[in-house]
Design an enzyme around this catalytic site. Sequence first.
Site, PDB file in Angstrom:
ATOM      1  CE1 TYR A 165     -11.906   4.894   6.596  1.00 30.23           C
ATOM      2  CE2 TYR A 165     -12.454   6.900   7.775  1.00 30.23           C
ATOM      3  CZ  TYR A 165     -11.877   6.266   6.697  1.00 30.23           C
ATOM      4  OH  TYR A 165     -11.282   7.008   5.723  1.00 30.23           O
TER       5      TYR A 165
ATOM      6  CE  LYS B 240     -14.179   5.355   1.603  1.00 31.13           C
ATOM      7  NZ  LYS B 240     -14.337   5.111   3.037  1.00 31.13           N
TER       8      LYS B 240
ATOM      9  NE  ARG C 105     -22.000  29.728   4.759  1.00 29.62           N
ATOM     10  CZ  ARG C 105     -22.808  30.634   5.321  1.00 29.62           C
ATOM     11  NH1 ARG C 105     -23.826  30.238   6.054  1.00 29.62           N
ATOM     12  NH2 ARG C 105     -22.595  31.927   5.137  1.00 29.62           N
TER      13      ARG C 105
ATOM     14  CG  ASP D  42     -19.569   4.276   8.967  1.00 23.70           C
ATOM     15  OD1 ASP D  42     -19.984   4.013   7.819  1.00 23.70           O
ATOM     16  OD2 ASP D  42     -18.417   4.694   9.176  1.00 23.70           O
TER      17      ASP D  42
HETATM   18  C1  LIG Z   1     -14.227   6.021   4.101  1.00 30.44           C
HETATM   19  C2  LIG Z   1     -14.989   5.775   5.306  1.00 30.44           C
HETATM   20  C3  LIG Z   1     -15.408   6.825   6.134  1.00 30.44           C
HETATM   21  C4  LIG Z   1     -15.004   8.258   5.885  1.00 30.44           C
HETATM   22  O1  LIG Z   1     -15.488   8.768   4.687  1.00 30.44           O
HETATM   23  P1  LIG Z   1     -14.708   9.888   3.853  1.00 30.44           P
HETATM   24  O2  LIG Z   1     -15.647  10.149   2.722  1.00 30.44           O
HETATM   25  O3  LIG Z   1     -13.401   9.284   3.443  1.00 30.44           O
HETATM   26  O4  LIG Z   1     -14.528  11.050   4.748  1.00 30.44           O
HETATM   27  C5  LIG Z   1     -16.169   6.522   7.252  1.00 30.44           C
HETATM   28  N1  LIG Z   1     -16.510   5.256   7.550  1.00 30.44           N
HETATM   29  C6  LIG Z   1     -16.134   4.218   6.780  1.00 30.44           C
HETATM   30  C7  LIG Z   1     -16.561   2.840   7.165  1.00 30.44           C
HETATM   31  C8  LIG Z   1     -15.364   4.431   5.645  1.00 30.44           C
HETATM   32  O5  LIG Z   1     -14.973   3.403   4.915  1.00 30.44           O
END
Ligand SMILES: *Cc1c(COP(=O)(O)O)cnc(C)c1O
Length: 433
Positions: free
Chosen positions: A138, A237, A86, A212
């Site tokens: 998002y 992604k 952890r 982000d």
């Molecule tokens: C998918 C996504 C997230 C969240 O990520 P997860 O791995 O699904 O929790 C945040 N911001 C954007 C722009 C995303 O496409």
Amino acid sequence: MSAPSPSPATQATNKVFTRVDLDGHALPPSPAPSSPLSGRRRYALATELVHTETKDQYGASSIPIYQSATFKQTSANGGNEYDYTRSGNPTRTHLERHLAKIMNATRCLAVGSGMGALDVITRLLKPGDEVIAGDDLYGGTHRLLTYLKNNQGIVVYHVDTTNPDRVREVLSDKTAMVLLETPTNPLIKIVDIPTIARATHEASSKALVVVDNTMLSPLLANPLDFGADIVYESGTKYLSGHHDIMAGVIACNDPMLADKMYFTINATGCGLSPNDSFLLMRGVKTLAIRMEKQQANAQQIAEFLESHGFRVRYPGLKSHPQYDLHWSMARGAGAVLSFETGDVALSERIVESTRLWSISVSFGCVNSLISMPCRMSHASIDAKTRAERQMPEDLIRLCVGIEDVNDLIDDLSRAVSALTLQAAASLLPKATI
Ligand SMILES: *Cc1c(COP(=O)(O)O)cnc(C)c1O
């Protein structure tokens, strides 16, 4: 750029427990802190992505999975680099160091999902703090911010961050965080990170600009270079690229801030597992070749759709109203685009009759995906709000993969017979984005 100071409540608690470091300032750094700026020659990003160094005892060319929760200590006082997964694990540390280099940061932290990353970041906030975020965010980000607003006393403003003036209107010395996403999804609008970062830091020296960067990945943009204090991405992604793990990564250059976020990760136990760290590491090595192919395909598909009269939103097209702004911050256009057909029923028919394009949320995977945001990922936003945000109900989003581009285009054209294509073209609205 300093981290926010402890809240009066925390200061009070600290007075009672003088030796309890609730904010985590006195903690040692994450094991083996990332040090990409070691003076070593830097190669081009595509090279750096595959080039890694390990101190593995057998010289393993791929980092082993240290599938162990605990690590034996050599003395009763502990003190070895790792003791409990952890708190730190060699596979995760290797990934974090590699990502820090790729994301142009001094420190990177890997957690269990993109939303997990935002959770860690928003735990820097205190009740009464103000957050400014976009209005084309998002969905999961919107949900978490709403939770913080309803339960944690955080004040959240949703404004059109693609217009810096809208952000300026709500900036004040109470602003603790400005949360940006560019290009937005699915409207593919561009946010001027440097301008907003400057305005934010002028309004409040303590305010953090958080970006982000999931839509572009570190291959195409490094928002830390444009004034962002913290950058996070969903590793689910492009970074992993195969839709086989969930992961989130956080990068920053301020060691105090990094230590505070590491404290949360250690305290809550959301660090990325050894096995998923290994898989993310493997995915990252092919980021350049995947993204290059994906965006080359996306460009051809965007041009194909535009030449057939559809209104296409993609920053690789000169017709994008913020083309210059996008290219002033990014090295590529990415592989997500959206287009309008002028008719919801026609859009539904297109989405349902493609064979290669899977109907799915998410993006960044090697295979191509198609969706109707207003019916799927953004259905939780009520129709009135969608209308206010000028989100066309007939919008189709394409997330382009690495298939042969002619197969992808054939599949799309088959889904739209030549006749309906022309009919749709005549219905197109002439408005701008
Ligand atoms: C998918 C996504 C997230 C969240 O990520 P997860 O791995 O699904 O929790 C945040 N911001 C954007 C722009 C995303 O496409």
